[in-house]
Motif scaffolding. Structure first.
Motif, PDB file in Angstrom:
ATOM      1  N   THR A 109     -28.664  89.481 -42.848  1.00  8.60           N
ATOM      2  CA  THR A 109     -29.042  90.887 -42.983  1.00  8.60           C
ATOM      3  C   THR A 109     -29.766  91.061 -44.305  1.00  8.60           C
ATOM      4  OG1 THR A 109     -27.120  91.546 -41.695  1.00  8.60           O
ATOM      5  CG2 THR A 109     -28.173  93.261 -43.001  1.00  8.60           C
ATOM      6  N   ARG A 110     -30.907  91.697 -44.259  1.00  5.32           N
ATOM      7  CA  ARG A 110     -31.710  91.907 -45.465  1.00  5.32           C
ATOM      8  C   ARG A 110     -31.188  93.133 -46.223  1.00  5.32           C
ATOM      9  NH1 ARG A 110     -33.623  88.686 -47.909  1.00  5.32           N
ATOM     10  NH2 ARG A 110     -35.340  89.943 -48.667  1.00  5.32           N
ATOM     11  N   HIS A 115     -31.384  93.421 -39.525  1.00  3.22           N
ATOM     12  CA  HIS A 115     -30.488  92.354 -39.099  1.00  3.22           C
ATOM     13  C   HIS A 115     -31.327  91.338 -38.329  1.00  3.22           C
ATOM     14  CE1 HIS A 115     -27.400  90.660 -36.218  1.00  3.22           C
ATOM     15  NE2 HIS A 115     -26.952  90.314 -37.398  1.00  3.22           N
ATOM     16  N   ILE A 116     -31.383  90.116 -38.839  1.00  3.31           N
ATOM     17  CA  ILE A 116     -32.304  89.108 -38.299  1.00  3.31           C
ATOM     18  C   ILE A 116     -31.507  87.951 -37.717  1.00  3.31           C
ATOM     19  CG2 ILE A 116     -34.219  87.535 -38.839  1.00  3.31           C
ATOM     20  CD1 ILE A 116     -35.075  89.400 -41.051  1.00  3.31           C
ATOM     21  N   GLY A 418     -33.349  96.965 -36.256  1.00  2.78           N
ATOM     22  CA  GLY A 418     -33.427  97.903 -37.372  1.00  2.78           C
ATOM     23  C   GLY A 418     -32.939  99.280 -36.989  1.00  2.78           C
ATOM     24  N   SER A 419     -33.118 100.200 -37.914  1.00  2.00           N
ATOM     25  CA  SER A 419     -32.755 101.601 -37.680  1.00  2.00           C
ATOM     26  C   SER A 419     -33.880 102.482 -38.184  1.00  2.00           C
ATOM     27  CB  SER A 419     -31.450 101.916 -38.401  1.00  2.00           C
ATOM     28  OG  SER A 419     -31.537 101.487 -39.763  1.00  2.00           O
ATOM     29  N   GLY A 420     -35.111 102.018 -37.928  1.00  2.00           N
ATOM     30  CA  GLY A 420     -36.284 102.780 -38.343  1.00  2.00           C
ATOM     31  C   GLY A 420     -36.963 102.255 -39.590  1.00  2.00           C
TER      32      GLY A 420
ATOM     33  N   GLY B 382     -42.660  85.882 -44.800  1.00  3.67           N
ATOM     34  CA  GLY B 382     -41.660  85.021 -45.426  1.00  3.67           C
ATOM     35  C   GLY B 382     -40.877  85.722 -46.533  1.00  3.67           C
ATOM     36  N   PHE B 383     -41.561  86.563 -47.294  1.00 10.68           N
ATOM     37  CA  PHE B 383     -40.863  87.255 -48.385  1.00 10.68           C
ATOM     38  C   PHE B 383     -39.946  88.336 -47.822  1.00 10.68           C
ATOM     39  CE2 PHE B 383     -44.602  85.351 -50.217  1.00 10.68           C
ATOM     40  CZ  PHE B 383     -44.084  84.740 -51.353  1.00 10.68           C
ATOM     41  N   GLU B 384     -40.431  89.084 -46.830  1.00 10.34           N
ATOM     42  CA  GLU B 384     -39.612  90.143 -46.225  1.00 10.34           C
ATOM     43  C   GLU B 384     -38.396  89.558 -45.505  1.00 10.34           C
ATOM     44  OE1 GLU B 384     -39.906  93.341 -46.603  1.00 10.34           O
ATOM     45  OE2 GLU B 384     -41.751  93.217 -47.784  1.00 10.34           O
TER      46      GLU B 384
END
Lengths: 424, 424
Positions: A109-110, A115-116, A418-420, B382-384
């Motif tokens: 999660t970023r 969430h990836i 995501g959420s927007g 890649g950065f994101e």
């Protein structure tokens, strides 16, 4: 509309690749249960149709004999009840393997809340160009199906009748399953043109895997614009270091050469440290001779065993796949590693030594798919590695290196929830 | 001997690729500390030589103006003190990233006692063919060096003086380190022939990564026999489902189109469910219009917003990279997914919806490197993604898919330790 039009007026290769491409998305969504049940249905069908497959195979053998095909090739093509049972059993074993599709390879999660997930997905459509043996037809079909990939097979003309009948049988079996039968395609056109066409089929084929001899593979590697996974070529070395145990070194070297000389992970050149050679080269040479191996030596080796034939320059770069072995005596580990760097094909390389430091340096330095300490190079194999399957042994560095099992027939994609979120 | 002879009489490309190939093995063995210290030395050198780099860059800009190069391209080429400081800072950030080389990817012991490890190793020699921006020269050099790969750079001729000076400066810095300076090579020959030569350099280059516009990438993909990692082309879609929240959908779609239209992860086509479109398409169109976006609509979209220009057939397959957007109204999720299947480039695709079932089906079904639910496609980077680096965004399915960080610049090898095992 336009695609269909193309498909009906295009060559056999384009037509079949187009059918495979359209079958790939529904196949990619098939469940593990659906795929396994199809594999068992295919096995059942092969058993049930054993007689008709043997009849088709007999036609290949008859034509082969007429054309003067070698008896060793005819033996590889030949099918009988037992071989077909073995092939069907192979399908059931693929059904037992874990399905890699959907496996989660990463999850994070970023800071912005995205969430990836990274998950395994099929590659799409795989083209396989191979030579004679009809078991490859079934094997490749099974491994591709299990990994959710459509496949376009282009086998050697020497097994054409066998392959046609086998694929008919598999198609009939697939038609009674929930999977798209079009996901399995066999190119019938025996001409070189059909191979040439496959090599350039970007957009329809996602990858090509050549399986066969050097010239087949090199033709694909040198001419394909579709991405290729290069397999096969193996000029493998065993280096016997100064401190090697004689019995272990002899067993490993003999096994690497004579257990099955025709395959890519067998040894072509034996490198021997001079201190070991002084003590043992004569014995070693005798043992190889007793196993029917012709020896070709460097000048340094022939000083110790003058009866050896002299190795020509090109011998060090030749994949014999036969009962022939080059032997070179070297003065150091570095000389051995330099020889391997200059003449190896980055397939499988071995050091036999009791010196752990030398072993570690060899493993770290040698650039090959599989690097061995005190074990035969013959173990470079998907089954021996415990993968339960093998589509080939990759000798390139991209995508897959070494024995390729089911995961090597997959790609991945990122799923982002995501959420927007928007980018600032 | 023969290699050296070749190197001195061969073309620039072959000479430099040969130097890189010879530098690759020692570079592969460099420690993380040696590589990081070299990256800092390179950063220091760029700062110290800022004036000479700006002088070389001024020559590129002067020639560019003479040749009528567009001002937007000249802006991308232009270097100043601040940009060079940013490039040097980029080198220091690569030094901070974890070194993937040596990472253990798998470890297992077979029933026969063979102990097998799979570890990350460098790929070898990477060829990078790119267009104008001189920052790519430093960036690519840094990412390759950090992953232990030698690199042959072939940049666009518009930045040739800048690139030459930059590589001279980096070479000088490398000569004071323990790394082989030859691992970094820049092809100076600005002719098309030098690119053509790189495409066929099997045996010297292990992989080619093209970075640039569509025609550069397609030339590499269509003509290279060296393995290629395809990057870049993006016809990305956003699909606004029936249940999408208006504000979220508007923000995501606008961001995907206008935040940076020139890049591959920006949106080219907006698909809108008819129920949503009836309520909101006019508002959406107005918002895009206010942001300077030209809209091209399907017949179904133009029924609701007749002021839109009509989209031509080829528009659905065009990567505008500009303030132009296609809009199509669809009657279902399936119609949206079929459109993406027919026109997408498998780069980045998005669904905006409150319907979790539809979101899950979209994520599972769409075949693309990155599939989004309720977030802008602009995050494919890649950065994101938190990789700390990016060599490009792979749009192919082999080896790497999606944003490529340091691990995607590596291969692997198997290390097998035995105690005399032979194959039975």
């Amino acid at each position: 509309m336009s695609t269909q039009h193309t498909a009906t007026t295009a060559s056999e290769v384009v037509q079949k690749a187009t059918l495979a491409k359209h079958a790939a998305p529904p196949l990619a969504l098939a469940t593990t249960e659906q795929k396994n049940s199809a594999l068992h249905a295919m096995a059942d069908a092969l058993i049930k149709e054993t007689a008709s497959i043997i009849a088709a195979n007999a036609e290949d053998l008859r034509q082969g004999k007429e054309n003067g095909t070698s008896s060793s090739l005819l033996d590889r093509i030949a099918l009988n009840e037992q071989r077909i049972a073995g092939i069907a059993q192979g399908l059931r074993e693929v059904a037992l393997l874990p399905d890699p599709i959907g496996d989660q390879l990463a999850e994070f999660t970023r800071p912005n809340g995205l969430h990836i997930r990274k998950v395994r997905v099929p590659i799409g459509v795989i083209g396989i160009i191979y030579e004679a043996r009809p078991n490859v037809t079934v094997d490749a079909a099974a491994l591709c199906l299990k990994t959710g990939n459509a496949v376009v097979l282009r086998g050697g003309s020497a097994a054409l009748h066998s392959n046609k009948r086998i694929v008919e049988v598999l198609h009939e079996a697939l038609r009674d399953t929930e999977l798209p039968a079009d996901a399995l395609q066999l190119v019938i056109d025996p001409s070189r043109a059909s191979v040439d066409e496959m090599l350039k089929l970007n957009g329809l084929l996602d990858v090509l895997i050549p399986r066969g001899g050097h010239s087949l593979i090199q033709n694909v590697v040198r001419n394909a614009t579709v991405p290729v996974i290069e397999t096969g070529a193996g000029i493998c070395h065993t280096y016997i270091d100064e401190t090697a145990q004689y019995e272990m070194a002899l067993n490993i070297a003999l096994n690497a050469k004579v257990q099955r000389p025709s395959v890519c992970n067998s040894m072509e050149t034996l490198l021997v440290h001079e201190a070991f050679a002084e003590r043992h080269l004569a014995q070693l040479a005798e043992a190889f001779g007793a196993s029917g191996v012709e020896l070709r030596g460097s000048a340094s080796a022939r000083l110790l065993v003058p009866s050896m034939k002299e190795a020509a320059d090109e011998d060090w770069d030749t994949e014999y796949n036969d009962y022939i072995l080059n032997i070179r005596v070297v003065s150091s580990l570095d000389e051995a590693m330099a020889h391997i760097g200059a003449h190896g094909t980055k397939h499988s390389e071995c050091i036999v030594t009791e010196n752990q430091e030398n072993a570690a340096r060899f493993l770290e330095t040698i650039d090959a798919a599989a690097v061995y300490h005190n074990a035969s190079t013959r173990f470079t194999d998907g089954f021996e590695f415990g993968f339960g399957a093998e589509i080939g042994i990759s000798t390139q560095k991209l995508h897959a290196r070494g024995p390729m099992g089911l995961p090597e027939l997959t790609s991945s994609k990122y799923l982002i929830s995501g959420s927007g979120q928007i980018r600032g």
